[in-house]
Design a protein around this motif. Structure first.
Motif, PDB file in Angstrom:
ATOM      1  N   ASP A   1      16.733   6.840  34.491  1.00  0.00           N
ATOM      2  CA  ASP A   1      15.764   7.193  33.457  1.00  0.00           C
ATOM      3  C   ASP A   1      15.894   8.602  32.878  1.00  0.00           C
ATOM      4  N   PRO A   2      16.158   9.650  33.668  1.00  0.00           N
ATOM      5  CA  PRO A   2      16.217  11.000  33.091  1.00  0.00           C
ATOM      6  C   PRO A   2      17.350  11.197  32.092  1.00  0.00           C
ATOM      7  N   PHE A   3      18.477  10.497  32.287  1.00  0.00           N
ATOM      8  CA  PHE A   3      19.551  10.572  31.293  1.00  0.00           C
ATOM      9  C   PHE A   3      20.350   9.276  31.319  1.00  0.00           C
ATOM     10  N   ALA A   4      21.053   8.997  30.238  1.00  0.00           N
ATOM     11  CA  ALA A   4      21.808   7.752  30.123  1.00  0.00           C
ATOM     12  C   ALA A   4      23.157   8.018  29.483  1.00  0.00           C
ATOM     13  N   ALA A   5      24.196   7.377  30.021  1.00  0.00           N
ATOM     14  CA  ALA A   5      25.528   7.439  29.418  1.00  0.00           C
ATOM     15  C   ALA A   5      25.593   6.424  28.280  1.00  0.00           C
ATOM     16  N   ILE A   6      25.990   6.889  27.099  1.00  0.00           N
ATOM     17  CA  ILE A   6      26.094   6.025  25.927  1.00  0.00           C
ATOM     18  C   ILE A   6      27.439   6.325  25.277  1.00  0.00           C
ATOM     19  N   GLY A   7      28.376   5.387  25.374  1.00  0.00           N
ATOM     20  CA  GLY A   7      29.700   5.658  24.841  1.00  0.00           C
ATOM     21  C   GLY A   7      30.343   6.806  25.598  1.00  0.00           C
ATOM     22  N   SER A   8      30.810   7.803  24.882  1.00  0.00           N
ATOM     23  CA  SER A   8      31.469   8.949  25.530  1.00  0.00           C
ATOM     24  C   SER A   8      30.538  10.146  25.668  1.00  0.00           C
ATOM     25  N   GLY A   9      29.239   9.944  25.454  1.00  0.00           N
ATOM     26  CA  GLY A   9      28.277  11.029  25.576  1.00  0.00           C
ATOM     27  C   GLY A   9      27.076  10.618  26.411  1.00  0.00           C
ATOM     28  N   VAL A  10      26.069  11.487  26.433  1.00  0.00           N
ATOM     29  CA  VAL A  10      24.855  11.217  27.202  1.00  0.00           C
ATOM     30  C   VAL A  10      23.630  11.605  26.380  1.00  0.00           C
ATOM     31  N   SER A  11      22.520  10.998  26.716  1.00  0.00           N
ATOM     32  CA  SER A  11      21.229  11.449  26.180  1.00  0.00           C
ATOM     33  C   SER A  11      20.409  11.968  27.346  1.00  0.00           C
ATOM     34  N   VAL A  12      19.926  13.187  27.224  1.00  0.00           N
ATOM     35  CA  VAL A  12      19.056  13.789  28.238  1.00  0.00           C
ATOM     36  C   VAL A  12      17.637  13.688  27.699  1.00  0.00           C
ATOM     37  N   HIS A  13      16.739  13.125  28.465  1.00  0.00           N
ATOM     38  CA  HIS A  13      15.496  12.620  27.907  1.00  0.00           C
ATOM     39  C   HIS A  13      14.279  13.512  28.133  1.00  0.00           C
ATOM     40  N   ARG A  14      13.343  13.362  27.235  1.00  0.00           N
ATOM     41  CA  ARG A  14      11.984  13.829  27.497  1.00  0.00           C
ATOM     42  C   ARG A  14      11.247  12.677  28.153  1.00  0.00           C
ATOM     43  N   MET A  15      10.803  12.880  29.388  1.00  0.00           N
ATOM     44  CA  MET A  15      10.195  11.808  30.161  1.00  0.00           C
ATOM     45  C   MET A  15       8.746  11.576  29.742  1.00  0.00           C
ATOM     46  N   SER A  16       8.285  10.363  30.007  1.00  0.00           N
ATOM     47  CA  SER A  16       6.947   9.978  29.581  1.00  0.00           C
ATOM     48  C   SER A  16       5.857  10.657  30.406  1.00  0.00           C
ATOM     49  N   THR A  17       6.121  10.920  31.693  1.00  0.00           N
ATOM     50  CA  THR A  17       5.106  11.512  32.558  1.00  0.00           C
ATOM     51  C   THR A  17       5.504  12.930  32.970  1.00  0.00           C
ATOM     52  N   VAL A  18       4.506  13.772  33.145  1.00  0.00           N
ATOM     53  CA  VAL A  18       4.750  15.150  33.571  1.00  0.00           C
ATOM     54  C   VAL A  18       5.425  15.173  34.942  1.00  0.00           C
ATOM     55  N   THR A  19       5.059  14.236  35.792  1.00  0.00           N
ATOM     56  CA  THR A  19       5.600  14.169  37.149  1.00  0.00           C
ATOM     57  C   THR A  19       7.126  14.131  37.152  1.00  0.00           C
ATOM     58  N   ARG A  20       7.715  13.452  36.169  1.00  0.00           N
ATOM     59  CA  ARG A  20       9.163  13.253  36.173  1.00  0.00           C
ATOM     60  C   ARG A  20       9.902  14.220  35.245  1.00  0.00           C
ATOM     61  N   SER A  21       9.197  15.099  34.586  1.00  0.00           N
ATOM     62  CA  SER A  21       9.845  15.934  33.573  1.00  0.00           C
ATOM     63  C   SER A  21      10.895  16.873  34.162  1.00  0.00           C
ATOM     64  N   ARG A  22      10.668  17.350  35.405  1.00  0.00           N
ATOM     65  CA  ARG A  22      11.627  18.291  35.998  1.00  0.00           C
ATOM     66  C   ARG A  22      12.961  17.640  36.337  1.00  0.00           C
ATOM     67  N   GLU A  23      12.977  16.299  36.471  1.00  0.00           N
ATOM     68  CA  GLU A  23      14.213  15.619  36.833  1.00  0.00           C
ATOM     69  C   GLU A  23      15.326  15.868  35.810  1.00  0.00           C
ATOM     70  N   THR A  24      14.938  16.039  34.568  1.00  0.00           N
ATOM     71  CA  THR A  24      15.953  16.203  33.521  1.00  0.00           C
ATOM     72  C   THR A  24      16.638  17.564  33.587  1.00  0.00           C
TER      73      THR A  24
END
Length: 251
Positions: A23-46
């Motif tokens: 959930d915090p990031f995803a591989a898409i093709g040859s790159g990645v998306s680093v995400h803004r998480m939905s909950t504050v609890t998980r925001s530091r994971e990114t």
């Protein structure tokens, strides 16, 4: 101050969901998306993803398609790469439409090379938390699905015109027809979680029965407790490698 503070056993607050790295990031093709998480609890994971892709010598310089400080939330469980040209993203409890539009502009750019983003509008509740809890790809033309999305589905097709203008077209059709059209397939096999049983589907969906992890076309990792769904996959020519799930569920 240290002497007078209440005893607290952690230098840093725990990050209990960190092992859900999907959930915090995803591989898409040859790159990645680093995400803004939905909950504050998980925001530091990114933060881990941010520093990995900025400094780790193996990954330094990898294109980053989304930023953890963006103004809309998106999580990796909603991102499914269907082919080298098509990406599906779920409009879910955790992923907002504005995030999909921003991410789509990056993915559809000539530098990245995708041609379509399919935004699936799924129910906004915990049972359907992410797209991958109700729909996953197990082969080029085979998919697992939750029976609850088998009827007509609301879908938005995002494409990029010349001049970087994002066009959005709404479609409403069966999941089978949608996949055949946008993936240029003659036929599609949809494997319902729990088979045809309402009881089995409800039980195995709770255990992520339709959340399979394809490691190659026709070869997947799945949880061993979803016996009905796993047998259905095998009957349709999919090799299923099972793992125990109890510890993951406790998390």
């Amino acid at each position: 101050t240290d002497y007078l503070d209440d005893y607290y056993p952690f230098v840093l607050d725990p990050i209990p969901n960190l092992y859900f790295t999907r959930d915090p990031f995803a591989a898409i093709g040859s790159g990645v998306s680093v995400h803004r998480m939905s909950t504050v609890t998980r925001s530091r994971e990114t933060l881990f993803a941010k520093y990995i892709f900025r400094y780790n010598p193996h990954y330094k310089g990898v294109p980053v398609y989304y930023d953890r400080h963006a103004n809309a939330t998106v999580e990796g469980g909603d991102i499914l790469v269907l082919s080298d040209k098509v990406v599906a993203i779920g409009i879910s409890q955790r992923t907002q439409p504005w995030a999909i539009e921003q991410l789509a502009k990056r993915l559809l750019s000539p530098q990245v090379g995708f041609t379509k983003v399919l935004a699936f509008d799924i129910p906004k509740n915990r049972a359907f938390m992410h797209l991958d809890t109700v729909f996953t790809m197990v082969d080029h033309d085979k998919f697992t699905m939750h029976p609850g999305i088998s009827s007509h589905l609301r879908l938005f097709v995002l494409e990029l015109e010349e001049g970087a203008h994002l066009t959005i077209t709404e479609e409403e059709d069966s999941l089978e027809n949608i996949l055949k059209e946008h993936l240029n397939l003659d036929s599609v096999t949809l494997l319902k979680c729990g088979g045809g049983s309402v009881i089995d589907a409800a039980r195995e969906q709770w255990n992520d029965g339709s959340n399979t992890f394809a490691i190659a076309p026709g070869r997947v990792i799945a949880y061993d407790r979803n016996q009905v769904t796993n047998d259905l996959l095998r009957e349709n020519g999919v090799e299923v490698l099972t793992i125990p799930r109890s510890e993951l569920a406790r998390g």
